[in-house]
Design a protein around this motif. Structure first.
Motif, short mmCIF file in Angstrom:
data_model
loop_
_atom_site.label_atom_id
_atom_site.label_comp_id
_atom_site.label_asym_id
_atom_site.label_seq_id
_atom_site.Cartn_x
_atom_site.Cartn_y
_atom_site.Cartn_z
N ILE A 120 0.84 -1.20 0.00
CA ILE A 120 0.00 0.00 0.00
C ILE A 120 0.87 1.25 0.00
O ILE A 120 0.60 2.21 -0.73
CB ILE A 120 -0.96 -0.02 1.21
N TYR B 1 -6.74 -1.25 0.40
CA TYR B 1 -6.97 -0.88 1.80
C TYR B 1 -8.41 -1.21 2.23
O TYR B 1 -8.64 -1.79 3.29
CB TYR B 1 -6.70 0.61 2.00
N TYR C 292 -2.01 0.66 7.96
CA TYR C 292 -1.65 0.75 6.54
C TYR C 292 -1.47 2.20 6.09
O TYR C 292 -2.22 2.71 5.27
CB TYR C 292 -2.73 0.09 5.69
#
Length: 395
Positions: free
Chosen positions: A222, A238, A262
């Motif tokens: 990510i 995500y 994340y």
């Protein structure tokens, strides 16, 4: 007399067995020595024949030679006659053939052993020439499973080919079997910018609820996508990992209830020896020593083309000589990007309305920055929440 003959035969058998054992020991480390012993060791001849071909491959920049030297051919035949189950000898003999006959012999060599890299490398090259992606990956898988040293060479190649979208589905089928090298693959992919977009699609194909995540590098992937400005792919992955939103908040973790997992789709926290940010006890904690400051936290936010309300609820402990700001700037590479928005934060609540109606920008960096005065004592400030919502009254 009879006992003497038996003793002499036994001595001869012991002598021949000893020579065979010596040949077996020497075949890998000293094949030339093994070839000089009787009876001739087929595996030693195989090693010499394979070494000759491998040297030619190296000299030919990784390509198989058009011809096999007579010496290598003779050694391969000698090896095969002495030990029919010598895969690399069969592989060398296969190189003497052409077309389908060569492929048939290589298939037989592979059936004898999947640990011989010369044979497997030929199969990979042949599969590539036939554009058989599934076979290419299967042979890579074989090399990775049978050679501990293969990963450093092969893994970057597998990561690189993922730049071609034709490899997504075949790789998904292979990785779904959970091969022992899968974690190494994901580590290589996140460092391969040309492949990360397709890697996001691959990861989504493999996703299963409640799966163990130790084989994946989701946070790294990510982050790599965001760094490459592939924000839609980063946001899609995500959302898959975190689940759909249950409220109308545009910012993730806007009330700092959880430690970010994340970033930068969630809060990316900065820290130096002089200032830094942390999420703790449901607050965003900002700390700085005297005459220090900069970017403390940031997040990528997906904004609709609407009128929005920004609200920051903080504590009342921001020093009079300190400054803190919330900034919004278009994260996309656009020629006519909208001008950044900078909002000074106050003690208590800061609220401001903005419009993203005609900006032409979807993904923004939301930054929290601050600076302590050079004459003060620094600061420790906590923010309770930062929210962005569509202003229905002004939509």
């Amino acid at each position: 007399m009879k006992n003497s003959i038996i003793w002499m035969i036994g001595l001869a058998i012991a002598f021949v067995s000893g020579l065979s054992a010596m040949g077996s020991i020497a075949k890998n480390k000293a094949p030339q020595l093994a070839m000089g012993l009787q009876p001739a060791n087929g595996f030693a001849a195989e090693n010499l024949a394979a070494a000759s071909v491998n040297a030619a491959i190296t000299a030919n920049n990784g390509s198989f030679p058009n011809q096999v030297s007579p010496r290598a051919a003779n050694l391969a035949m000698q090896a095969f006659l002495a030990e029919p189950a010598t895969p690399e000898a069969v592989g060398v003999l296969a190189l003497l053939e052409a077309g389908s006959e060569r492929r048939k012999l290589m298939d037989k060599a592979l059936l004898l052993s999947r640990r011989q890299q010369m044979v497997t490398l030929w199969m990979i090259n042949d599969s590539a020439a036939r554009e058989d992606i599934t076979s290419i990956l299967q042979h890579y898988d074989t090399m990775l499973r049978t050679s501990s040293s293969a990963a450093s060479v092969i893994m970057p190649q597998i990561a690189a080919v993922l730049a071609n979208e034709d490899f997504i589905q075949p790789l998904a089928r292979l990785l779904a079997t959970n091969p022992p090298w899968s974690s190494q693959f994901w580590a290589a992919v996140v460092g391969t910018p040309s492949a990360i977009g397709n890697a996001a699609q691959l990861r989504q194909l493999l996703y299963k609820p409640s799966e163990p995540g130790e084989n994946y590098r989701d946070a790294d992937l990510i982050n790599a996508l965001a760094n490459d400005r592939q924000f839609a792919q980063a946001a899609g992955l995500y959302r898959l990992l975190k689940g759909e939103k249950k409220n109308a908040a545009l910012l993730e973790n806007h009330s700092f209830e959880k430690i970010p997992e994340y970033p930068p789709m969630d809060w990316q926290l900065m820290s130096t020896g002089e200032y830094g940010a942390a999420v703790s006890e449901g607050k965003l904690q900002l700390s700085a020593i005297r005459n220090s400051g900069g970017l403390f936290a940031r997040q990528i936010v997906d904004l609709p083309p609407k009128v929005l309300t920004i609200e920051v609820i903080g504590s009342d402990d921001l020093a009079d000589d300190a400054q803190a700001f919330l900034s919004l700037s278009c994260a996309e590479a656009k020629n006519n990007a909208p001008q950044p928005i900078r909002i000074a934060l106050k003690n208590g609540t800061t609220r401001q309305q903005i419009s993203n109606v005609n900006s032409g920008c979807r993904f923004y960096w939301l930054d929290i920055s601050a600076r302590a005065s050079e004459n003060g004592d620094g600061f420790d400030v906590s923010l309770n929440s930062i929210s962005m919502r569509v202003n229905t009254a002004g939509a």
